[in-house]
Design an enzyme around this catalytic site. Structure first.
Site, PDB file in Angstrom:
ATOM      1  N   ARG A  49       0.843  -1.204   0.000  1.00 10.72           N
ATOM      2  CA  ARG A  49       0.000   0.000   0.000  1.00 10.72           C
ATOM      3  C   ARG A  49       0.875   1.250   0.000  1.00 10.72           C
ATOM      4  O   ARG A  49       1.794   1.369   0.814  1.00 10.72           O
ATOM      5  CB  ARG A  49      -0.921   0.002   1.221  1.00 10.72           C
ATOM      6  CG  ARG A  49      -1.990  -1.084   1.185  1.00 10.72           C
ATOM      7  CD  ARG A  49      -2.784  -1.138   2.466  1.00 10.72           C
ATOM      8  NE  ARG A  49      -1.956  -1.596   3.584  1.00 10.72           N
ATOM      9  CZ  ARG A  49      -2.409  -1.778   4.818  1.00 10.72           C
ATOM     10  NH1 ARG A  49      -3.669  -1.518   5.103  1.00 10.72           N
ATOM     11  NH2 ARG A  49      -1.609  -2.197   5.770  1.00 10.72           N
ATOM     12  N   ASP A  51       1.253   5.554   0.075  1.00  7.00           N
ATOM     13  CA  ASP A  51       0.606   6.725   0.652  1.00  7.00           C
ATOM     14  C   ASP A  51       0.192   7.725  -0.423  1.00  7.00           C
ATOM     15  O   ASP A  51       0.581   7.605  -1.589  1.00  7.00           O
ATOM     16  CB  ASP A  51       1.554   7.428   1.630  1.00  7.00           C
ATOM     17  CG  ASP A  51       1.797   6.609   2.882  1.00  7.00           C
ATOM     18  OD1 ASP A  51       0.927   5.797   3.247  1.00  7.00           O
ATOM     19  OD2 ASP A  51       2.878   6.771   3.487  1.00  7.00           O
ATOM     20  N   ARG A 196      10.956   7.179   3.290  1.00  2.09           N
ATOM     21  CA  ARG A 196      11.012   8.644   3.337  1.00  2.09           C
ATOM     22  C   ARG A 196      11.783   9.137   4.560  1.00  2.09           C
ATOM     23  O   ARG A 196      12.469  10.161   4.507  1.00  2.09           O
ATOM     24  CB  ARG A 196       9.605   9.210   3.309  1.00  2.09           C
ATOM     25  CG  ARG A 196       8.898   8.986   1.967  1.00  2.09           C
ATOM     26  CD  ARG A 196       7.403   9.177   2.073  1.00  2.09           C
ATOM     27  NE  ARG A 196       7.061  10.516   2.540  1.00  2.09           N
ATOM     28  CZ  ARG A 196       5.833  10.872   2.900  1.00  2.09           C
ATOM     29  NH1 ARG A 196       4.841   9.980   2.885  1.00  2.09           N
ATOM     30  NH2 ARG A 196       5.594  12.103   3.297  1.00  2.09           N
TER      31      ARG A 196
END
Length: 263
Positions: A49, A51, A196
């Site tokens: 999944r 973002d 990230r």
């Protein structure tokens, strides 16, 4: 029958992969297009999944259907009903025990970072940006310290739902192509915002705010507050998912090879 699909998308206009109230996700668009071809609702399961704002060139999903359609219908037919920023690249029949998420043994992410004084125009929404000069040699030295099985709590989002922060990072590399810095990571699985957050901390190292050895200190401390802020979603791409050969999926053996994907 059960079918696996390879999917790519520009995540800039979406609220992420996973369906949610109010729609506006990649999953919503894909399921709606599949239903048009199948003639019935088609729930899909993805390998990873992503973002809001995150892109994919190598997402893999599976679905089940009673509809008897040629494989071309699940590619060209479905693409007819998808928005321009989402496309099915391939379709492959799979055995009943295949699972896009649980059958995968590796995920590959790439982060693109524009490193120049001026903000990007063409790359807006498709790459991160940092205006101070960065030393990619120092960043690569720090990235090497991330490789291995570690507790990645220092790079874990507060709302991460993973059962364990321990992950096996098999590959971490930083290299430069002119004004573009390319970060490549492969792991068994990733924590929420893990890539990230690692990029953000490596940027601190590249700017000289911290030495490369700081990455080892962050892993040992396991404290998210000690690490750098989460970097922009714009530059993050899911470029590949690894499966055993027995599934017969047309996934690249090495999505990090030059020319295999972006840059």
């Amino acid at each position: 029958m059960k079918v696996a699909l390879g999917v790519e998308y520009d995540g800039a206009a979406f609220r992420g992969w996973q369906t949610q109230p109010g729609k506006g996700t990649v999953q919503d668009e894909l399921e709606a297009a599949l239903a048009r071809i199948a003639g019935h609702p088609v729930p899909v399961v993805c390998a990873g999944r992503t973002d809001a704002g995150v892109h994919a060139t190598g997402q893999v999903v599976h679905f089940e259907t009673l509809a008897n359609r040629p494989l071309s219908a699940w590619v060209r037919g479905v693409n007819t009903f998808l928005p321009p920023s989402v496309a099915v690249r391939w379709a492959s029949p799979v055995e009943e025990d295949f699972h896009a998420r649980f059958s995968a043994f590796g995920r590959c992410y790439r982060y693109l970072l524009i490193n120049r004084a001026q903000r990007p125009g063409v790359w807006h929404g498709r790459a991160g940006w940092y205006h101070h000069a960065l030393d990619e040699t120092r960043m690569q030295e720090g990235a090497r310290l991330l490789v291995g099985e570690h507790d990645f709590s220092a790079f874990r989002a507060a709302d991460c739902q993973a059962r364990s922060p321990v992950k096996l990072l098999r590959h971490a590399e930083v290299r430069r192509h002119g004004d573009v810095l390319v970060f490549d990571f492969e792991a068994s699985a990733f924590l929420h915002h893990m890539v990230r957050n690692m990029v953000g901390s490596l940027v601190y190292v590249g700017q000289g705010k911290q030495p490369p050895s700081w990455i080892r200190d962050l892993l040992a401390a396991g404290d998210r507050k000690m690490a750098a802020p989460t970097f922009s979603a714009a530059g993050l791409y899911l470029v590949g998912v690894r499966y055993e050969d027995r599934w017969g999926l047309p996934v690249p053996a090495n999505p990090f090879l030059p020319g295999a994907m972006i840059l």
